[in-house]
Design a protein around this motif. Structure first.
Motif, PDB file in Angstrom:
ATOM      1  N   MET A  56      23.258 -32.018  26.221  1.00 62.57           N
ATOM      2  CA  MET A  56      22.714 -33.334  26.521  1.00 62.57           C
ATOM      3  C   MET A  56      23.067 -34.335  25.419  1.00 62.57           C
ATOM      4  O   MET A  56      22.922 -35.531  25.584  1.00 62.57           O
ATOM      5  N   ALA A  57      23.544 -33.811  24.285  1.00 61.61           N
ATOM      6  CA  ALA A  57      23.971 -34.698  23.213  1.00 61.61           C
ATOM      7  C   ALA A  57      25.129 -35.596  23.641  1.00 61.61           C
ATOM      8  O   ALA A  57      25.379 -36.623  23.038  1.00 61.61           O
ATOM      9  N   ILE A  58      25.838 -35.219  24.691  1.00 62.66           N
ATOM     10  CA  ILE A  58      26.911 -36.069  25.200  1.00 62.66           C
ATOM     11  C   ILE A  58      26.301 -37.348  25.761  1.00 62.66           C
ATOM     12  O   ILE A  58      25.249 -37.342  26.380  1.00 62.66           O
ATOM     13  N   ALA A  59      26.963 -38.466  25.528  1.00 63.44           N
ATOM     14  CA  ALA A  59      26.415 -39.754  25.947  1.00 63.44           C
ATOM     15  C   ALA A  59      26.244 -39.842  27.456  1.00 63.44           C
ATOM     16  O   ALA A  59      26.919 -39.164  28.230  1.00 63.44           O
ATOM     17  N   LEU A  60      25.332 -40.708  27.866  1.00 62.57           N
ATOM     18  CA  LEU A  60      25.152 -40.986  29.284  1.00 62.57           C
ATOM     19  C   LEU A  60      26.426 -41.553  29.877  1.00 62.57           C
ATOM     20  O   LEU A  60      27.175 -42.270  29.225  1.00 62.57           O
ATOM     21  N   THR A  61      26.656 -41.250  31.151  1.00 62.80           N
ATOM     22  CA  THR A  61      27.746 -41.895  31.866  1.00 62.80           C
ATOM     23  C   THR A  61      27.274 -43.264  32.352  1.00 62.80           C
ATOM     24  O   THR A  61      26.090 -43.583  32.299  1.00 62.80           O
ATOM     25  N   ALA A  62      28.197 -44.065  32.824  1.00 59.11           N
ATOM     26  CA  ALA A  62      27.814 -45.390  33.322  1.00 59.11           C
ATOM     27  C   ALA A  62      26.810 -45.289  34.467  1.00 59.11           C
ATOM     28  O   ALA A  62      25.845 -46.036  34.541  1.00 59.11           O
ATOM     29  N   ALA A  63      27.010 -44.325  35.361  1.00 59.88           N
ATOM     30  CA  ALA A  63      26.106 -44.184  36.510  1.00 59.88           C
ATOM     31  C   ALA A  63      24.714 -43.772  36.070  1.00 59.88           C
ATOM     32  O   ALA A  63      23.716 -44.371  36.454  1.00 59.88           O
ATOM     33  N   SER A  64      24.641 -42.720  35.240  1.00 59.85           N
ATOM     34  CA  SER A  64      23.323 -42.272  34.790  1.00 59.85           C
ATOM     35  C   SER A  64      22.690 -43.291  33.866  1.00 59.85           C
ATOM     36  O   SER A  64      21.469 -43.452  33.845  1.00 59.85           O
ATOM     37  N   GLY A  65      23.500 -44.017  33.100  1.00 59.20           N
ATOM     38  CA  GLY A  65      22.954 -45.034  32.214  1.00 59.20           C
ATOM     39  C   GLY A  65      22.267 -46.151  32.960  1.00 59.20           C
ATOM     40  O   GLY A  65      21.197 -46.621  32.558  1.00 59.20           O
ATOM     41  N   ASN A  66      22.834 -46.575  34.071  1.00 65.67           N
ATOM     42  CA  ASN A  66      22.210 -47.637  34.861  1.00 65.67           C
ATOM     43  C   ASN A  66      20.875 -47.191  35.438  1.00 65.67           C
ATOM     44  O   ASN A  66      19.971 -48.001  35.628  1.00 65.67           O
ATOM     45  N   ASN A  67      20.738 -45.908  35.722  1.00 69.43           N
ATOM     46  CA  ASN A  67      19.481 -45.388  36.248  1.00 69.43           C
ATOM     47  C   ASN A  67      18.456 -45.112  35.159  1.00 69.43           C
ATOM     48  O   ASN A  67      17.256 -45.121  35.419  1.00 69.43           O
ATOM     49  N   ALA A  68      18.920 -44.856  33.940  1.00 64.16           N
ATOM     50  CA  ALA A  68      18.037 -44.380  32.875  1.00 64.16           C
ATOM     51  C   ALA A  68      17.687 -45.427  31.839  1.00 64.16           C
ATOM     52  O   ALA A  68      16.715 -45.247  31.109  1.00 64.16           O
ATOM     53  N   ALA A  69      18.453 -46.513  31.761  1.00 65.08           N
ATOM     54  CA  ALA A  69      18.268 -47.401  30.612  1.00 65.08           C
ATOM     55  C   ALA A  69      18.604 -48.852  30.945  1.00 65.08           C
ATOM     56  O   ALA A  69      19.530 -49.128  31.717  1.00 65.08           O
ATOM     57  N   TRP A  70      17.843 -49.760  30.320  1.00 69.07           N
ATOM     58  CA  TRP A  70      18.214 -51.171  30.271  1.00 69.07           C
ATOM     59  C   TRP A  70      19.085 -51.364  29.032  1.00 69.07           C
ATOM     60  O   TRP A  70      18.622 -51.158  27.904  1.00 69.07           O
ATOM     61  N   TYR A  71      20.341 -51.715  29.251  1.00 68.25           N
ATOM     62  CA  TYR A  71      21.248 -51.902  28.120  1.00 68.25           C
ATOM     63  C   TYR A  71      22.117 -53.132  28.379  1.00 68.25           C
ATOM     64  O   TYR A  71      21.861 -53.896  29.313  1.00 68.25           O
ATOM     65  N   GLY A  72      23.125 -53.340  27.536  1.00 70.03           N
ATOM     66  CA  GLY A  72      23.852 -54.594  27.544  1.00 70.03           C
ATOM     67  C   GLY A  72      24.493 -54.979  28.860  1.00 70.03           C
ATOM     68  O   GLY A  72      24.647 -56.163  29.148  1.00 70.03           O
ATOM     69  N   LYS A  73      24.831 -54.003  29.697  1.00 68.75           N
ATOM     70  CA  LYS A  73      25.541 -54.315  30.935  1.00 68.75           C
ATOM     71  C   LYS A  73      24.635 -54.461  32.144  1.00 68.75           C
ATOM     72  O   LYS A  73      25.110 -54.813  33.225  1.00 68.75           O
TER      73      LYS A  73
END
Length: 222
Positions: A97-114
């Protein structure tokens, strides 16, 4: 920490950490409404919704807030140690899980710059992690108790972090984080304890009294 093949400069070496005491950690980041209820003001830059996380609070202010809230609650509230934060972030997840989030999972898991629209959002709007905690990645980064220090490969129990230093650890990334590669449980940042940013907030840990210590201890990788 992070396996060597995936490690970023800000992340530490993979090593064993044992947390001997159970603890509760906030399901959400401390909100503006909670801050106002205790302190009577709202220092945040992004106002307009009491469910947004409070920000523009220094490490010193966060600690003072939790001291006052502890008096109200009759229980000890505090900032998480760096080890507790990482345990809560990756609990029951394998080391990869130390591998970074992918763009798809990131959009579901986090509010970030994009996807944040350059602002914070009400807590709990993204998917929770395996521990049922929201916004561990993104929205606002989070103060931890520890001074910033170097990790080693030595195993440890309940590591308190360095006894002195200039900066305190910040974990989790924020609404203005542009690169999903920082969204790993082991990613580390730090800032000066009197500094205030509209991208840094915090969540609370509740120390469990001895008579409540019924939950099995966690042992795994930090």
């Amino acid at each position: 920490g992070t396996p060597r093949q995936y490690r970023q400069p800000q992340e530490g070496m993979l090593h064993d950490v044992r947390l001997a005491r159970s603890f509760y950690i906030g399901k959400y980041e401390i909100t503006q409404g909670q801050w106002r209820a205790v302190s009577g003001d709202n220092p945040s830059f992004f106002k307009g919704d009491d469910r947004r996380p409070v920000e523009r609070v220094s490490w010193e202010q966060a600690r003072s807030f939790l001291d006052v809230a502890s008096d109200f609650a009759g229980l000890r509230l505090r900032l998480p140690t760096e080890a507790e934060w990482e345990c809560a972030c990756r609990y029951n997840e394998p080391v990869p899980m130390a591998i970074a989030l992918t763009a798809a999972s990131g959009n579901n898991a986090a509010w970030y710059g994009k996807n944040s629209g350059n602002k914070t959002h009400a807590v709990g709007k993204k998917m929770p992690n395996a521990s049922g905690l929201y916004d561990m990645f993104g929205n606002v980064a989070e103060w931890c108790q520890d001074y910033l220090g170097e990790f080693t490969e030595d195993a440890s129990q309940d590591p308190p972090g360095p006894t002195s230093g200039e900066r305190r650890v910040v974990r989790g990334g924020a609404w203005d984080t542009g690169d999903l590669s920082v969204f790993t449980p082991a990613y580390r940042d730090a800032s000066y304890p009197m500094a205030k940013f509209n991208s840094i907030g915090f969540r609370a840990v509740l120390d469990i009294p001895e008579e409540w210590q019924q939950v099995p201890t966690f042992q795994g990788n930090k």
